[in-house]
Design a protein around this motif. Structure first.
Motif, short mmCIF file in Angstrom:
data_model
loop_
_atom_site.label_atom_id
_atom_site.label_comp_id
_atom_site.label_asym_id
_atom_site.label_seq_id
_atom_site.Cartn_x
_atom_site.Cartn_y
_atom_site.Cartn_z
N VAL A 1 17.29 43.98 76.73
CA VAL A 1 16.51 44.36 75.55
C VAL A 1 17.39 44.62 74.32
CG1 VAL A 1 14.59 45.27 76.90
CG2 VAL A 1 16.47 46.81 76.23
N ILE A 2 18.71 44.73 74.52
CA ILE A 2 19.65 44.89 73.40
C ILE A 2 20.75 43.87 73.59
CG2 ILE A 2 21.27 46.41 72.21
CD1 ILE A 2 19.57 48.78 73.18
N ALA A 3 20.97 43.04 72.58
CA ALA A 3 22.01 42.01 72.66
C ALA A 3 22.78 42.03 71.33
CB ALA A 3 21.38 40.65 72.96
N GLY A 4 23.02 40.85 70.76
CA GLY A 4 23.67 40.80 69.46
C GLY A 4 25.16 41.07 69.50
N ILE A 5 25.68 41.59 68.40
CA ILE A 5 27.12 41.69 68.19
C ILE A 5 27.77 42.68 69.15
CG2 ILE A 5 28.88 42.43 66.53
CD1 ILE A 5 27.00 41.25 64.32
N CYS B 1 14.86 47.44 66.49
CA CYS B 1 15.59 47.26 67.74
C CYS B 1 14.96 48.13 68.81
CB CYS B 1 17.07 47.58 67.58
SG CYS B 1 17.45 49.33 67.26
N TYR B 2 15.29 47.82 70.04
CA TYR B 2 14.92 48.66 71.16
C TYR B 2 15.97 49.75 71.36
CZ TYR B 2 11.31 45.41 72.94
OH TYR B 2 10.19 44.65 73.11
N ALA B 3 15.61 50.75 72.16
CA ALA B 3 16.54 51.75 72.67
C ALA B 3 16.12 52.03 74.09
CB ALA B 3 16.51 53.02 71.83
N PHE B 4 17.08 52.32 74.98
CA PHE B 4 16.68 52.61 76.35
C PHE B 4 17.71 53.50 77.03
CE2 PHE B 4 15.94 51.77 80.90
CZ PHE B 4 14.59 52.08 80.94
N TYR B 5 17.22 54.64 77.50
CA TYR B 5 18.04 55.59 78.25
C TYR B 5 17.11 56.74 78.63
CZ TYR B 5 22.60 57.43 79.67
OH TYR B 5 23.69 57.84 80.40
N PRO B 6 17.40 57.47 79.71
CA PRO B 6 16.58 58.66 80.00
C PRO B 6 16.69 59.69 78.88
CG PRO B 6 17.95 58.05 81.89
CD PRO B 6 18.44 57.24 80.74
N VAL B 7 15.72 60.57 78.80
CA VAL B 7 15.90 61.77 77.99
C VAL B 7 17.02 62.56 78.67
CG1 VAL B 7 14.81 63.89 77.18
CG2 VAL B 7 13.50 61.76 77.24
N ASP B 8 18.07 62.89 77.92
CA ASP B 8 19.35 63.23 78.56
C ASP B 8 20.02 64.41 77.86
OD1 ASP B 8 21.34 62.26 80.60
OD2 ASP B 8 22.60 62.03 78.84
N LEU B 9 19.36 65.55 77.86
CA LEU B 9 19.88 66.72 77.16
C LEU B 9 20.83 67.50 78.05
CD1 LEU B 9 19.43 68.19 74.37
CD2 LEU B 9 18.01 69.79 75.66
N HIS B 10 22.08 67.61 77.63
CA HIS B 10 23.09 68.37 78.35
C HIS B 10 23.06 69.83 77.91
CE1 HIS B 10 25.56 64.92 80.05
NE2 HIS B 10 24.68 64.31 79.26
N ARG C 1 17.64 37.83 64.41
CA ARG C 1 17.53 36.82 65.48
C ARG C 1 18.63 35.77 65.33
NH1 ARG C 1 11.81 37.14 64.19
NH2 ARG C 1 10.72 38.29 65.85
N LYS C 2 18.90 35.37 64.11
CA LYS C 2 19.92 34.36 63.86
C LYS C 2 21.27 34.82 64.41
CE LYS C 2 22.21 31.82 60.10
NZ LYS C 2 22.28 31.61 58.63
N HIS C 3 21.52 36.12 64.39
CA HIS C 3 22.80 36.66 64.85
C HIS C 3 22.69 37.26 66.25
CE1 HIS C 3 25.16 36.05 61.16
NE2 HIS C 3 23.99 36.18 60.55
N GLY C 4 21.71 36.83 67.02
CA GLY C 4 21.66 37.13 68.45
C GLY C 4 20.99 38.41 68.87
N ALA C 5 20.42 39.16 67.91
CA ALA C 5 19.77 40.42 68.27
C ALA C 5 18.39 40.16 68.89
CB ALA C 5 19.63 41.31 67.04
N ILE C 6 17.92 41.12 69.64
CA ILE C 6 16.59 41.07 70.24
C ILE C 6 15.67 41.98 69.45
CG2 ILE C 6 15.21 41.58 72.30
CD1 ILE C 6 17.73 40.92 73.97
N ILE C 7 14.55 41.44 68.99
CA ILE C 7 13.58 42.19 68.19
C ILE C 7 12.47 42.67 69.09
CG2 ILE C 7 12.05 42.11 66.18
CD1 ILE C 7 15.04 41.64 65.59
N PRO C 8 12.03 43.94 68.96
CA PRO C 8 10.90 44.39 69.76
C PRO C 8 9.71 43.44 69.68
CG PRO C 8 11.90 46.26 68.64
CD PRO C 8 12.59 45.03 68.13
N GLY C 9 9.19 43.09 70.83
CA GLY C 9 8.12 42.13 70.92
C GLY C 9 8.58 40.76 71.33
N ASP C 10 9.90 40.52 71.26
CA ASP C 10 10.46 39.21 71.63
C ASP C 10 10.63 39.06 73.14
OD1 ASP C 10 10.52 38.54 69.01
OD2 ASP C 10 12.70 38.49 68.79
N VAL C 11 10.69 40.19 73.87
CA VAL C 11 10.87 40.11 75.32
C VAL C 11 9.75 40.86 76.01
CG1 VAL C 11 13.36 39.88 75.17
CG2 VAL C 11 12.37 42.15 75.35
#
Length: 418
Positions: free
Chosen positions: A102-106, A311-320, A408-418
């Protein structure tokens, strides 16, 4: 274009046979100085100034350069990559969610290339792991830092290490930013600024509103005791630095001294050899902007797809906390997004942020702050600033279709594209 610049003489080979060391290729860098060792004041005129070369910043700068705008990257440290290199958390994630990338690009380009060059192994994103950390990517932090520099050079990004802004002044066309480093004064005239400092420090200089709780998550100091660290192959030991605060040089100094003192105590207690030590604490939390949109933890948990998502973001809620951390996994199928408006300080023009200072509440930020998500934000900010500079407008007024198309031209993934 630059109206003043030091001249460099490069590509001189040095020999060290007398020391029994062979340096195959190096560079001798010379600079013309004023009497007393002071450097002349430098002036840069660029389309975009990126402040902070960490996880978001170097990606933003490369994107600006590749999109055809002139860009200067100012970083107060000595290398790119931030927490992933200097902080030593060379274990970036998460680039995938629920069996798909869900996250690509540079950012992913540099991570992937560094792993392949190092003979490492990439995770299989088609498989949903039992634990989120199983799909984080072991990365050689040293290789990553110099690959990032190479990508910057190829994109036409100029890097100014050991410098930081002291003042920001509005001009008719953008900003005048006065930076200082040891022996160096630099004035930057730019159209757009991307603040990737982690704590929205440029926004703070401008007097823009920032958010922060009285309590901060502990930082982590990374080291290896008793056995050799193998970069790109294993995690290293870490200890919490409670109260770690990256607000200013004094608080950073205190965190680093505290962390090193604790590590020295570990060495004495366990009577082991100290095999590896990162140069500084990795910080988790600082100021966040008060943006045009605030991402709440409910937005994050629900995987809200914002109308202006970049962009997307993905990780658990992670409060230390002082007691440790109990990650709260997201429910199956939920993938949070980051809206453009959460990268724009409220009421501002010609400035955008990227990285952990994204406008969000504390719990949402505990998931948003990780490397892959920051890389996605950095690339989106780079595109928005470039298009705004070229069109003579501000990032918030860039047409979303144009922003998505260039991403998209530079390889990023846009929400809704996957």
């Amino acid at each position: 274009m630059k109206s003043s610049r030091r001249n460099f003489l490069q590509h001189s080979l040095l020999g060290t046979a007398g020391l029994g060391l062979g340096i195959a290729s190096t560079s001798d860098v010379s600079a013309q100085s004023l009497p007393g060792g002071l450097e002349p004041e430098l002036t840069d005129n660029v389309d975009v100034l990126v402040v902070g070369g960490g996880t978001a910043g170097h990606v933003a700068a490369i994107q600006v350069g590749r999109a055809g705008a002139s860009v200067l990257l100012v970083e107060r440290g000595s290398q790119l990559g931030g927490v992933m290199t200097t902080g030593g958390v060379a274990y970036p994630g998460l680039f995938d969610a629920w069996g798909k990338q869900v996250i690509a690009g540079i950012g992913w380009e540099i991570v992937k290339e560094s792993v392949e060059m190092d003979g490492g192994t990439l995770p299989d994103f088609a498989k949903v792991p039992q634990r989120h950390y199983m799909n984080q990517v072991f990365t050689n932090q040293f290789l990553y830092a110099i690959l990032a520099e190479e990508k910057c050079a190829k994109a036409g990004v100029e890097i100014a290490y050991h410098e930081f802004p002291q003042s920001v002044t509005k001009t008719d066309v953008g900003w005048q930013v006065d930076c200082i480093g040891f022996g160096t004064k630099r004035r930057v005239n730019c159209i757009q600024i991307i603040d990737c400092t982690g704590g929205a420090e440029v926004c703070g200089l401008m007097g823009l509103a920032r958010l922060r709780e009285d309590e901060r998550q502990p930082g982590s100091y990374l080291y290896m005791l008793g056995k050799a660290h193998e970069p790109g192959r294993n995690q290293i030991h870490r200890l919490y630095v409670h109260g770690a605060d990256s607000t200013n040089s004094r608080t950073v100094t205190h965190a680093n001294l505290t962390g090193r003192k604790s590590i020295l105590e570990e060495v004495r207690k366990k009577k082991g050899r100290l095999m590896h030590l990162q140069p500084e604490t990795g910080f988790r939390e600082s100021y966040r902007i008060d943006g045009e949109t605030l991402i709440t933890v409910n937005d994050y948990r629900d995987g809200r797809i914002f109308e202006d998502a970049v962009c997307y973001a993905f990780y658990p809620v992670d409060l230390h906390t002082k007691e440790g951390v109990k990650p709260e996994p997201l429910k199956p199928g939920k993938i949070p997004t980051v809206p453009l408006r959460a990268l724009i300080p409220k009421g501002s023009r010609n400035i955008i942020v990227a990285g952990r200072c994204v406008s969000s509440d504390r719990l949402a930020n505990s998931g948003l702050r990780v490397q892959a998500s920051c890389m996605g934000m950095g690339q989106a900010a780079g595109v928005a600033a470039t298009l705004a500079a070229k069109a003579g407008t501000t990032p918030l007024e860039v047409p979303l279709k144009e922003l998505h198309a260039l991403l998209r031209k530079h390889g990023a993934i846009i929400p809704g594209d996957v």
